[in-house]
Design a protein around this motif. Sequence first.
Motif, PDB file in Angstrom:
ATOM      1  N   LEU A 116      -3.108  -1.898   2.930  1.00  0.00           N
ATOM      2  CA  LEU A 116      -2.126  -1.152   2.145  1.00  0.00           C
ATOM      3  C   LEU A 116      -0.708  -1.633   2.421  1.00  0.00           C
ATOM      4  CD1 LEU A 116      -3.517   2.484   2.380  1.00  0.00           C
ATOM      5  CD2 LEU A 116      -3.567   0.953   0.413  1.00  0.00           C
ATOM      6  N   VAL A 167       0.615  -3.128  -1.262  1.00  0.00           N
ATOM      7  CA  VAL A 167       1.416  -2.198  -2.075  1.00  0.00           C
ATOM      8  C   VAL A 167       2.766  -2.790  -2.480  1.00  0.00           C
ATOM      9  CG1 VAL A 167       2.587   0.042  -2.060  1.00  0.00           C
ATOM     10  CG2 VAL A 167       0.203  -0.119  -1.352  1.00  0.00           C
ATOM     11  N   LYS A 213       4.330  -0.542  -7.234  1.00  0.00           N
ATOM     12  CA  LYS A 213       4.604  -0.270  -5.814  1.00  0.00           C
ATOM     13  C   LYS A 213       3.769   0.896  -5.276  1.00  0.00           C
ATOM     14  CE  LYS A 213       7.867  -3.381  -5.714  1.00  0.00           C
ATOM     15  NZ  LYS A 213       7.345  -4.704  -5.894  1.00  0.00           N
ATOM     16  N   ARG A 214       2.588   1.103  -5.862  1.00  0.00           N
ATOM     17  CA  ARG A 214       1.681   2.143  -5.396  1.00  0.00           C
ATOM     18  C   ARG A 214       0.291   1.844  -5.934  1.00  0.00           C
ATOM     19  NH1 ARG A 214       0.044   5.824  -9.172  1.00  0.00           N
ATOM     20  NH2 ARG A 214       1.163   5.902 -11.135  1.00  0.00           N
ATOM     21  N   LEU A 215      -0.693   2.513  -5.361  1.00  0.00           N
ATOM     22  CA  LEU A 215      -2.059   2.392  -5.857  1.00  0.00           C
ATOM     23  C   LEU A 215      -2.295   3.432  -6.945  1.00  0.00           C
ATOM     24  CD1 LEU A 215      -4.018   1.965  -2.500  1.00  0.00           C
ATOM     25  CD2 LEU A 215      -2.975   0.216  -3.937  1.00  0.00           C
ATOM     26  N   THR A 258      -4.677   6.307  -9.048  1.00  0.00           N
ATOM     27  CA  THR A 258      -5.461   7.483  -8.667  1.00  0.00           C
ATOM     28  C   THR A 258      -6.689   7.589  -9.567  1.00  0.00           C
ATOM     29  OG1 THR A 258      -4.362   8.990 -10.201  1.00  0.00           O
ATOM     30  CG2 THR A 258      -3.339   8.712  -8.017  1.00  0.00           C
TER      31      THR A 258
END
Length: 91
Positions: free
Chosen positions: A49, A53, A59-61, A63
């Motif tokens: 991560l 990331v 800039k995020r995973l 959901t």
Amino acid sequence: AARAGVENMSITLSSEWIESNVRVNCVRPGIIFTESGFKNYGPAGDMFLEKIVPSLPAKRLGTPEEISSAVTWLLCEGASYVTGAVICVDG
């Protein structure tokens, strides 16, 4: 290669089955975060991560809810004319 195969198969099947009112589409997710999934990797998951990331455009995973929203849209009346699509939900 496997992902490309699934996408190409979806596109081919969509043209073969549309006359029978069967729509075939493909949802291509990016990296999706779940607690249970990343728990399996232990400390290596945290290191992954930290490295991945910052390189992602969002800039995020993602959901699971974001993937299910795309699938829900494909199932609704508003997408009844969509077939052979590859929906990228990858941030």
